[in-house]
Design a protein around this motif. Structure first.
Motif, PDB file in Angstrom:
ATOM      1  N   ASP A 144     -15.351  -8.370   0.185  1.00  0.00           N
ATOM      2  CA  ASP A 144     -14.174  -8.067   1.102  1.00  0.00           C
ATOM      3  C   ASP A 144     -14.235  -8.838   1.417  1.00  0.00           C
ATOM      4  O   ASP A 144     -13.010  -9.962   1.452  1.00  0.00           O
ATOM      5  CB  ASP A 144     -14.563  -6.342   1.406  1.00  0.00           C
ATOM      6  CG  ASP A 144     -13.978  -5.845   0.443  1.00  0.00           C
ATOM      7  OD1 ASP A 144     -14.083  -6.243  -1.038  1.00  0.00           O
ATOM      8  OD2 ASP A 144     -14.464  -4.828   0.621  1.00  0.00           O
ATOM      9  N   SER A 154      -3.126 -12.853  -0.580  1.00  0.00           N
ATOM     10  CA  SER A 154      -2.913 -11.779  -1.090  1.00  0.00           C
ATOM     11  C   SER A 154      -4.210 -10.924   0.180  1.00  0.00           C
ATOM     12  O   SER A 154      -4.239  -9.565  -0.704  1.00  0.00           O
ATOM     13  CB  SER A 154      -3.022 -11.587  -2.383  1.00  0.00           C
ATOM     14  OG  SER A 154      -5.349 -12.370  -2.521  1.00  0.00           O
ATOM     15  N   PRO A 156      -4.887  -8.277   3.180  1.00  0.00           N
ATOM     16  CA  PRO A 156      -4.583  -6.356   3.423  1.00  0.00           C
ATOM     17  C   PRO A 156      -3.818  -7.400   5.114  1.00  0.00           C
ATOM     18  O   PRO A 156      -4.343  -6.618   6.354  1.00  0.00           O
ATOM     19  CB  PRO A 156      -5.848  -5.895   3.765  1.00  0.00           C
ATOM     20  CG  PRO A 156      -5.953  -6.827   3.951  1.00  0.00           C
ATOM     21  CD  PRO A 156      -6.209  -7.880   3.101  1.00  0.00           C
ATOM     22  N   GLU A 159      -2.238  -4.411   7.481  1.00  0.00           N
ATOM     23  CA  GLU A 159      -3.548  -2.941   7.372  1.00  0.00           C
ATOM     24  C   GLU A 159      -3.713  -3.903   8.697  1.00  0.00           C
ATOM     25  O   GLU A 159      -4.320  -3.050   9.446  1.00  0.00           O
ATOM     26  CB  GLU A 159      -4.122  -3.079   6.638  1.00  0.00           C
ATOM     27  CG  GLU A 159      -3.246  -2.273   5.338  1.00  0.00           C
ATOM     28  CD  GLU A 159      -2.548  -3.108   4.349  1.00  0.00           C
ATOM     29  OE1 GLU A 159      -2.783  -4.381   4.510  1.00  0.00           O
ATOM     30  OE2 GLU A 159      -2.426  -2.645   3.356  1.00  0.00           O
ATOM     31  N   MET A 248      -5.821   6.587  -4.608  1.00  0.00           N
ATOM     32  CA  MET A 248      -5.975   5.069  -5.055  1.00  0.00           C
ATOM     33  C   MET A 248      -6.900   4.672  -5.562  1.00  0.00           C
ATOM     34  O   MET A 248      -6.584   3.362  -6.815  1.00  0.00           O
ATOM     35  CB  MET A 248      -6.706   4.487  -3.427  1.00  0.00           C
ATOM     36  CG  MET A 248      -5.460   4.817  -2.647  1.00  0.00           C
ATOM     37  SD  MET A 248      -6.012   4.499  -0.846  1.00  0.00           S
ATOM     38  CE  MET A 248      -6.442   2.596  -0.604  1.00  0.00           C
ATOM     39  N   ILE A 253      -6.541   0.596  -6.510  1.00  0.00           N
ATOM     40  CA  ILE A 253      -6.831  -0.326  -5.474  1.00  0.00           C
ATOM     41  C   ILE A 253      -8.242   0.008  -4.798  1.00  0.00           C
ATOM     42  O   ILE A 253      -8.783   1.607  -4.150  1.00  0.00           O
ATOM     43  CB  ILE A 253      -5.562   0.571  -4.194  1.00  0.00           C
ATOM     44  CG1 ILE A 253      -4.612   0.619  -5.280  1.00  0.00           C
ATOM     45  CG2 ILE A 253      -5.956   0.333  -3.038  1.00  0.00           C
ATOM     46  CD1 ILE A 253      -3.312   1.095  -4.376  1.00  0.00           C
ATOM     47  N   SER A 254      -8.087  -0.785  -3.589  1.00  0.00           N
ATOM     48  CA  SER A 254     -10.065  -0.761  -3.579  1.00  0.00           C
ATOM     49  C   SER A 254     -10.073  -0.361  -2.363  1.00  0.00           C
ATOM     50  O   SER A 254      -9.474  -0.373  -2.056  1.00  0.00           O
ATOM     51  CB  SER A 254     -10.559  -2.607  -3.688  1.00  0.00           C
ATOM     52  OG  SER A 254     -12.018  -2.328  -2.429  1.00  0.00           O
ATOM     53  N   HIS A 255     -10.820   0.608  -2.005  1.00  0.00           N
ATOM     54  CA  HIS A 255     -10.563   0.939  -0.800  1.00  0.00           C
ATOM     55  C   HIS A 255     -11.920   0.240   0.238  1.00  0.00           C
ATOM     56  O   HIS A 255     -10.778   0.394   1.136  1.00  0.00           O
ATOM     57  CB  HIS A 255     -12.011   1.957  -1.134  1.00  0.00           C
ATOM     58  CG  HIS A 255     -11.848   3.817  -1.625  1.00  0.00           C
ATOM     59  ND1 HIS A 255     -12.406   5.016  -1.470  1.00  0.00           N
ATOM     60  CD2 HIS A 255     -10.072   4.431  -1.828  1.00  0.00           C
ATOM     61  CE1 HIS A 255     -11.286   5.772  -2.722  1.00  0.00           C
ATOM     62  NE2 HIS A 255     -10.425   5.497  -2.213  1.00  0.00           N
ATOM     63  N   TYR A 257     -11.846  -2.874   0.479  1.00  0.00           N
ATOM     64  CA  TYR A 257     -10.480  -4.170   0.423  1.00  0.00           C
ATOM     65  C   TYR A 257      -9.415  -3.040   1.037  1.00  0.00           C
ATOM     66  O   TYR A 257      -8.946  -4.233   2.581  1.00  0.00           O
ATOM     67  CB  TYR A 257     -10.297  -4.551  -0.621  1.00  0.00           C
ATOM     68  CG  TYR A 257      -9.180  -6.302  -0.654  1.00  0.00           C
ATOM     69  CD1 TYR A 257     -10.082  -7.183   0.166  1.00  0.00           C
ATOM     70  CD2 TYR A 257      -8.131  -6.077  -0.897  1.00  0.00           C
ATOM     71  CE1 TYR A 257      -9.691  -8.339  -0.020  1.00  0.00           C
ATOM     72  CE2 TYR A 257      -7.596  -7.706  -0.949  1.00  0.00           C
ATOM     73  CZ  TYR A 257      -8.405  -8.851   0.049  1.00  0.00           C
ATOM     74  OH  TYR A 257      -7.956  -9.989  -0.002  1.00  0.00           O
ATOM     75  N   ARG A 258      -8.776  -2.367   0.648  1.00  0.00           N
ATOM     76  CA  ARG A 258      -7.516  -2.197   1.956  1.00  0.00           C
ATOM     77  C   ARG A 258      -7.332  -0.751   3.254  1.00  0.00           C
ATOM     78  O   ARG A 258      -6.386  -0.996   3.804  1.00  0.00           O
ATOM     79  CB  ARG A 258      -6.808  -1.347   0.823  1.00  0.00           C
ATOM     80  CG  ARG A 258      -6.270  -1.986  -0.289  1.00  0.00           C
ATOM     81  CD  ARG A 258      -4.974  -3.971   0.148  1.00  0.00           C
ATOM     82  NE  ARG A 258      -4.483  -4.283  -0.799  1.00  0.00           N
ATOM     83  CZ  ARG A 258      -3.739  -5.336  -0.660  1.00  0.00           C
ATOM     84  NH1 ARG A 258      -3.120  -4.928   1.105  1.00  0.00           N
ATOM     85  NH2 ARG A 258      -3.083  -6.329  -1.306  1.00  0.00           N
ATOM     86  N   LEU A 259      -9.052  -0.229   3.385  1.00  0.00           N
ATOM     87  CA  LEU A 259      -9.327   0.867   4.244  1.00  0.00           C
ATOM     88  C   LEU A 259     -10.411   0.335   5.279  1.00  0.00           C
ATOM     89  O   LEU A 259     -10.050  -0.262   6.585  1.00  0.00           O
ATOM     90  CB  LEU A 259      -9.194   1.655   3.735  1.00  0.00           C
ATOM     91  CG  LEU A 259      -8.429   2.560   2.828  1.00  0.00           C
ATOM     92  CD1 LEU A 259      -8.978   3.919   2.777  1.00  0.00           C
ATOM     93  CD2 LEU A 259      -7.225   2.836   4.075  1.00  0.00           C
ATOM     94  N   PRO A 262     -10.104  -4.030   6.641  1.00  0.00           N
ATOM     95  CA  PRO A 262      -8.581  -4.385   7.661  1.00  0.00           C
ATOM     96  C   PRO A 262      -9.534  -3.622   8.832  1.00  0.00           C
ATOM     97  O   PRO A 262      -9.412  -4.230  10.310  1.00  0.00           O
ATOM     98  CB  PRO A 262      -8.235  -3.942   7.004  1.00  0.00           C
ATOM     99  CG  PRO A 262      -7.978  -3.567   5.547  1.00  0.00           C
ATOM    100  CD  PRO A 262      -9.454  -3.805   5.251  1.00  0.00           C
TER     101      PRO A 262
END
Length: 378
Positions: A144, A154, A156, A159, A248, A253-255, A257-259, A262
């Motif tokens: 990631d 693009s 996050p 976040e 998600m 939505i990837s866990h 990459y987004r959670l 970050p």
């Protein structure tokens, strides 16, 4: 004030030569038994009748009876029907079920002398399962981060910024307070020993090396693990309980990459800054304590510090901050993603996450001490 259809027990004394009888009347249901302490008085009366097996019981005048009321009678009877019992035909089925259930023999749990081997094997398997999941998590975070570097526009950013604020800025108060107090305590204890040998001027060396190289990064990491690590685990756990994580995935939505990423990057950025902040507050507390205990001026302390602590120690402290921050974030995310959709798992794994994160930080600090044992003491 008498409650209408309240449950009552009446002991009737018939003519001489006949036995006493207990007549129950009213509504023997949970909503009636819970009113105005009725349950307490009924239990007291039933307890007084428990040792009188020759009593005759008459429940035919009970207006309505549920399982709670029937169980109270059954317990008072010693879990068996009395010799003389009068029931309404509607009550017969209820007591028959209770009597049948009381005759079921529950299986006994047999303990084996080899249970410790089973528990040990289960613990070893669980450990390797956790290690496998951690390796997968590290690989996912690396992928990631590579994706983020290739496509930064693009990424996050929001976040990352939010996690830096929550994990870094909002932790300034507690880290400053603890660092300041630790600096005072360490300075006072060191000053008492140094005064015995006339080495007052070496207090700067002791405080500088201890705080900048060891205590500052370790204190900041432990506080962040307890504060932000538990928050991250609980956040992911609540998302699991409320099925937000599943939603998600459905939306693509990837866990990671987004959670996860970050939070790892945010703590990798915030922790070195918190280390500098904690070092500064601890040194300030040490300077004030040295001023009152050894009469060392603040000016002398500040002038002596750069020569007493080689620059490489500052870099070691910052490096520890980065590593500790990433370890705390990945440990918290690891346990947060393993939480099952129930509140018991949420509380248990949140506690486990904090304990594990602190343990991992202390182990990593020991590795740093061994690897850099001959660095920074010139």
């Amino acid at each position: 004030m008498r409650i209408e259809n309240a449950p009552t027990l009446t002991i009737e004394h018939p003519e001489a030569g006949t036995e006493q009888s207990v007549v129950a009347r009213g509504v023997w249901q949970v909503h009636a038994l819970s009113k105005r302490g009725a349950l307490k008085s009924i239990n007291k009366t039933l307890a007084g009748l428990a040792d009188k097996p020759s009593l005759a019981w008459d429940l035919s005048e009970v207006a309505s009876l549920d399982h709670i009321g029937a169980q109270m009678f059954w317990s008072a009877w010693g879990k068996k029907r009395p010799g003389k019992l009068t029931l309404d035909p509607k009550q017969e089925e209820l007591f028959a079920r209770i009597e049948e259930a009381s005759q079921i023999d529950l299986p006994r749990v047999r303990t084996s002398p080899f249970n410790w081997i089973i528990k040990l094997g289960a613990g070893v398997l669980s450990f390797f399962e956790h290690m496998k999941a951690v390796v997968v998590l590290i690989g996912q975070v690396v992928q990631d981060i590579g994706r983020f570097i290739r496509h930064p526009m693009s990424g996050p950013w929001r976040e990352i910024s939010a996690n830096i604020y929550h994990s870094g800025f909002q932790a300034l108060g507690i880290t400053a307070l603890v660092g300041f107090l630790i600096g005072i305590v360490l300075s006072y204890l060191s000053a008492q020993q140094l005064r015995m040998f006339g080495g007052d001027i070496y207090l700067v060396n002791i405080l500088g090396m201890a705080i900048i190289r060891e205590l500052g990064p370790l204190l900041a990491a432990i506080l962040v693990a307890g504060r932000s690590g538990s928050s991250i685990t609980a956040q992911l756990g609540v998302m699991r309980v409320t099925e937000e994580l599943d939603a998600m995935l459905v939306m693509g939505i990837s866990h990671g990459y987004r959670l996860i990423m970050p939070k790892v990057l945010a703590l990798a950025i915030a922790m070195p800054l918190l280390v500098v902040w904690t070092d500064s507050m601890a040194l300030l507390g040490g300077m004030l304590a040295a001023k009152f205990e050894l009469n060392l001026s603040l000016r002398y302390f500040i002038q002596k510090l750069p020569s007493a602590v080689p620059f490489v120690n500052y870099m070691i402290g910052l490096g520890k901050g980065i590593v500790f921050g990433m370890l705390i974030a990945m440990t918290a995310c690891h346990f947060g993603l393993r939480i099952k959709p129930n509140t018991e798992s949420l509380g248990r794994l949140t506690t486990t996450s904090v304990v594990t994160a602190i343990t991992v930080v202390i182990m990593a600090n020991a590795v740093f001490a061994i690897v850099f044992s001959s660095v920074g003491f010139d």
